[in-house]
Design a protein around this motif. Sequence first.
Motif, PDB file in Angstrom:
ATOM      1  N   ASP A   1      34.101  44.736  43.658  1.00  0.00           N
ATOM      2  CA  ASP A   1      34.610  44.760  43.088  1.00  0.00           C
ATOM      3  C   ASP A   1      34.971  44.881  41.586  1.00  0.00           C
ATOM      4  OD1 ASP A   1      34.775  47.508  44.207  1.00  0.00           O
ATOM      5  OD2 ASP A   1      36.500  47.028  45.635  1.00  0.00           O
ATOM      6  N   ASP A   2      35.296  44.260  41.631  1.00  0.00           N
ATOM      7  CA  ASP A   2      35.811  43.197  40.136  1.00  0.00           C
ATOM      8  C   ASP A   2      34.158  42.748  39.191  1.00  0.00           C
ATOM      9  OD1 ASP A   2      38.621  43.385  41.151  1.00  0.00           O
ATOM     10  OD2 ASP A   2      38.856  41.079  41.535  1.00  0.00           O
ATOM     11  N   PHE A   3      34.015  42.064  40.090  1.00  0.00           N
ATOM     12  CA  PHE A   3      32.510  41.529  39.993  1.00  0.00           C
ATOM     13  C   PHE A   3      31.702  42.800  39.151  1.00  0.00           C
ATOM     14  CE2 PHE A   3      28.176  40.526  39.319  1.00  0.00           C
ATOM     15  CZ  PHE A   3      27.907  39.567  38.997  1.00  0.00           C
TER      16      PHE A   3
ATOM     17  N   ALA B   1      48.868  44.166  42.453  1.00  0.00           N
ATOM     18  CA  ALA B   1      49.152  43.743  43.449  1.00  0.00           C
ATOM     19  C   ALA B   1      47.713  43.374  44.354  1.00  0.00           C
ATOM     20  CB  ALA B   1      49.548  45.792  43.697  1.00  0.00           C
ATOM     21  N   THR B   2      47.748  42.095  44.705  1.00  0.00           N
ATOM     22  CA  THR B   2      47.166  41.621  45.580  1.00  0.00           C
ATOM     23  C   THR B   2      46.848  40.956  47.073  1.00  0.00           C
ATOM     24  OG1 THR B   2      45.348  39.656  45.004  1.00  0.00           O
ATOM     25  CG2 THR B   2      47.568  39.726  44.653  1.00  0.00           C
ATOM     26  N   LEU B   3      45.602  41.141  47.086  1.00  0.00           N
ATOM     27  CA  LEU B   3      45.221  40.855  49.241  1.00  0.00           C
ATOM     28  C   LEU B   3      45.712  39.092  49.443  1.00  0.00           C
ATOM     29  CD1 LEU B   3      44.739  43.749  50.962  1.00  0.00           C
ATOM     30  CD2 LEU B   3      47.461  42.924  50.622  1.00  0.00           C
TER      31      LEU B   3
ATOM     32  N   ILE C   1      40.260  52.461  40.417  1.00  0.00           N
ATOM     33  CA  ILE C   1      41.541  52.581  40.767  1.00  0.00           C
ATOM     34  C   ILE C   1      41.995  53.282  41.689  1.00  0.00           C
ATOM     35  CG2 ILE C   1      43.589  51.619  40.266  1.00  0.00           C
ATOM     36  CD1 ILE C   1      43.125  49.836  38.015  1.00  0.00           C
ATOM     37  N   LEU C   2      42.708  53.665  42.575  1.00  0.00           N
ATOM     38  CA  LEU C   2      43.394  53.594  43.171  1.00  0.00           C
ATOM     39  C   LEU C   2      45.059  54.619  42.457  1.00  0.00           C
ATOM     40  CD1 LEU C   2      42.015  53.924  46.975  1.00  0.00           C
ATOM     41  CD2 LEU C   2      41.037  55.755  45.570  1.00  0.00           C
ATOM     42  N   THR C   3      45.533  55.654  42.556  1.00  0.00           N
ATOM     43  CA  THR C   3      46.827  55.766  42.247  1.00  0.00           C
ATOM     44  C   THR C   3      47.985  55.611  43.275  1.00  0.00           C
ATOM     45  OG1 THR C   3      46.504  57.851  41.654  1.00  0.00           O
ATOM     46  CG2 THR C   3      46.467  56.694  39.206  1.00  0.00           C
ATOM     47  N   ASP C   4      47.584  55.452  44.116  1.00  0.00           N
ATOM     48  CA  ASP C   4      48.253  55.836  45.595  1.00  0.00           C
ATOM     49  C   ASP C   4      48.910  54.360  46.301  1.00  0.00           C
ATOM     50  OD1 ASP C   4      46.150  56.361  46.349  1.00  0.00           O
ATOM     51  OD2 ASP C   4      46.199  58.606  47.705  1.00  0.00           O
ATOM     52  N   LYS C   5      48.027  53.522  46.428  1.00  0.00           N
ATOM     53  CA  LYS C   5      48.093  52.479  46.454  1.00  0.00           C
ATOM     54  C   LYS C   5      48.228  51.311  45.912  1.00  0.00           C
ATOM     55  CE  LYS C   5      43.700  49.801  47.961  1.00  0.00           C
ATOM     56  NZ  LYS C   5      42.568  49.634  48.710  1.00  0.00           N
ATOM     57  N   GLY C   6      49.097  50.056  45.681  1.00  0.00           N
ATOM     58  CA  GLY C   6      49.573  49.303  45.263  1.00  0.00           C
ATOM     59  C   GLY C   6      50.373  49.822  43.789  1.00  0.00           C
TER      60      GLY C   6
ATOM     61  N   GLU D   1      51.665  44.723  53.147  1.00  0.00           N
ATOM     62  CA  GLU D   1      52.465  43.347  52.675  1.00  0.00           C
ATOM     63  C   GLU D   1      51.750  43.115  51.175  1.00  0.00           C
ATOM     64  OE1 GLU D   1      55.925  40.399  53.175  1.00  0.00           O
ATOM     65  OE2 GLU D   1      54.408  39.777  53.391  1.00  0.00           O
ATOM     66  N   TYR D   2      52.159  43.501  49.688  1.00  0.00           N
ATOM     67  CA  TYR D   2      51.302  42.472  48.984  1.00  0.00           C
ATOM     68  C   TYR D   2      51.738  41.916  48.158  1.00  0.00           C
ATOM     69  CZ  TYR D   2      48.175  46.762  49.337  1.00  0.00           C
ATOM     70  OH  TYR D   2      47.332  48.664  49.066  1.00  0.00           O
ATOM     71  N   VAL D   3      51.298  40.731  47.658  1.00  0.00           N
ATOM     72  CA  VAL D   3      51.857  39.911  46.531  1.00  0.00           C
ATOM     73  C   VAL D   3      51.759  40.540  45.093  1.00  0.00           C
ATOM     74  CG1 VAL D   3      51.899  37.094  45.880  1.00  0.00           C
ATOM     75  CG2 VAL D   3      51.404  37.627  48.147  1.00  0.00           C
TER      76      VAL D   3
ATOM     77  N   VAL E   1      45.505  46.040  39.203  1.00  0.00           N
ATOM     78  CA  VAL E   1      44.844  45.113  39.717  1.00  0.00           C
ATOM     79  C   VAL E   1      44.484  43.328  39.147  1.00  0.00           C
ATOM     80  CG1 VAL E   1      42.803  44.593  41.547  1.00  0.00           C
ATOM     81  CG2 VAL E   1      43.888  47.132  41.261  1.00  0.00           C
ATOM     82  N   THR E   2      44.412  42.640  39.680  1.00  0.00           N
ATOM     83  CA  THR E   2      44.264  41.705  38.947  1.00  0.00           C
ATOM     84  C   THR E   2      42.400  41.551  39.415  1.00  0.00           C
ATOM     85  OG1 THR E   2      44.440  38.851  37.961  1.00  0.00           O
ATOM     86  CG2 THR E   2      45.199  39.627  41.067  1.00  0.00           C
ATOM     87  N   SER E   3      41.997  40.690  38.304  1.00  0.00           N
ATOM     88  CA  SER E   3      39.923  40.412  38.660  1.00  0.00           C
ATOM     89  C   SER E   3      39.752  39.240  38.693  1.00  0.00           C
ATOM     90  CB  SER E   3      40.066  41.289  37.115  1.00  0.00           C
ATOM     91  OG  SER E   3      38.091  40.885  37.327  1.00  0.00           O
TER      92      SER E   3
END
Length: 253
Positions: free
Chosen positions: A142-144, A36-38, A124-129, A7-9, A133-135
């Motif tokens: 990963d973001d850093f 999508a974020t956890l 970035i994976l296109t089969d996830k979320g 479950e993502y927000v 992605v917010t950084s």
Amino acid sequence: EGVQPQEYVLIKMEVLTPFSPKLKALEGRNVYLAAATLRPETMYGQTNCWVLPDGKYGAFEINDTDVFIMTERAALNLAYQHLSRVPEKPTCLAQLSGSDLIGMRLRSPLAFSGPIYALPMLTILTDKGTGIVTSVPSDSPDDFMALQDLVTKPALRAKYGVKDEWVLPFKVIPIINIPEFGDKSAEKVCFDLKIKSQNDKEKLAEAKRMTYLKGFTDGTMIVGEYSGRRVQEAKPLIRKKLLDEATAVLYSE
Ligand code: A2H
């Protein structure tokens, strides 16, 4: 894909006007990049948004006013979760590539700095979320590293049409203290492990293992409404606040 549903927000990162030519037809609607974020409690530390330059995205009708930009796969899942104007059927108003999104100016919930920009991330994976992605470079290795790559490599910026002022000066916003790692856990762990770039997969996996659980079990918020509270306590409260304000929605896959 795991066996357990995740479950993502989905954070509604509002696209600011004026819209680019490909989005002109959507002017008058509320258009969002749906990230999508956890880790909803980290949204105070957002510095930018990530998109996959070669990724395929679409602008999908969520209801009479709102449009979400994301992958078609995510739009289909959302349509089955009652987030589509036509039930169980995504309606695509514009097809977009990740490159079309780079440089978009955004306003994102809880972010201190604004506007923030959509920038390229190559892993970035296109089969996830949602493929968006917010950084949060303070707390996500990963973001850093993806931001560090853009900051230190002018050729990379040039290749993807990233203007200097979208990434410079490079400022990490401290939001969570982890006793073992300080106020910028991702930056510290990336330096300690001598991670070279966003493509350094094995070391990044290690960095994520080191910081992810610790952030939750040992972290304390140092900003925002729940400053001083444990991450464990603040996380569900911030999640609820975003959902109540309708600046985020839930999404499972
Ligand atoms: B997280 P899991 Cl501060 N491709 O949000 C690559 N990464 C993606 C993605 C995609 N299609 N969709 C989501 N993600 C990222 C915040 C965050 C995240 C922090 C720290 C750790 C962290 C800010 N970015 O994730 O494989 C999103 O980044 C570490 C795992 O489903 C999302 O949460 O477990 C997380 O990966 C979901 O990864």
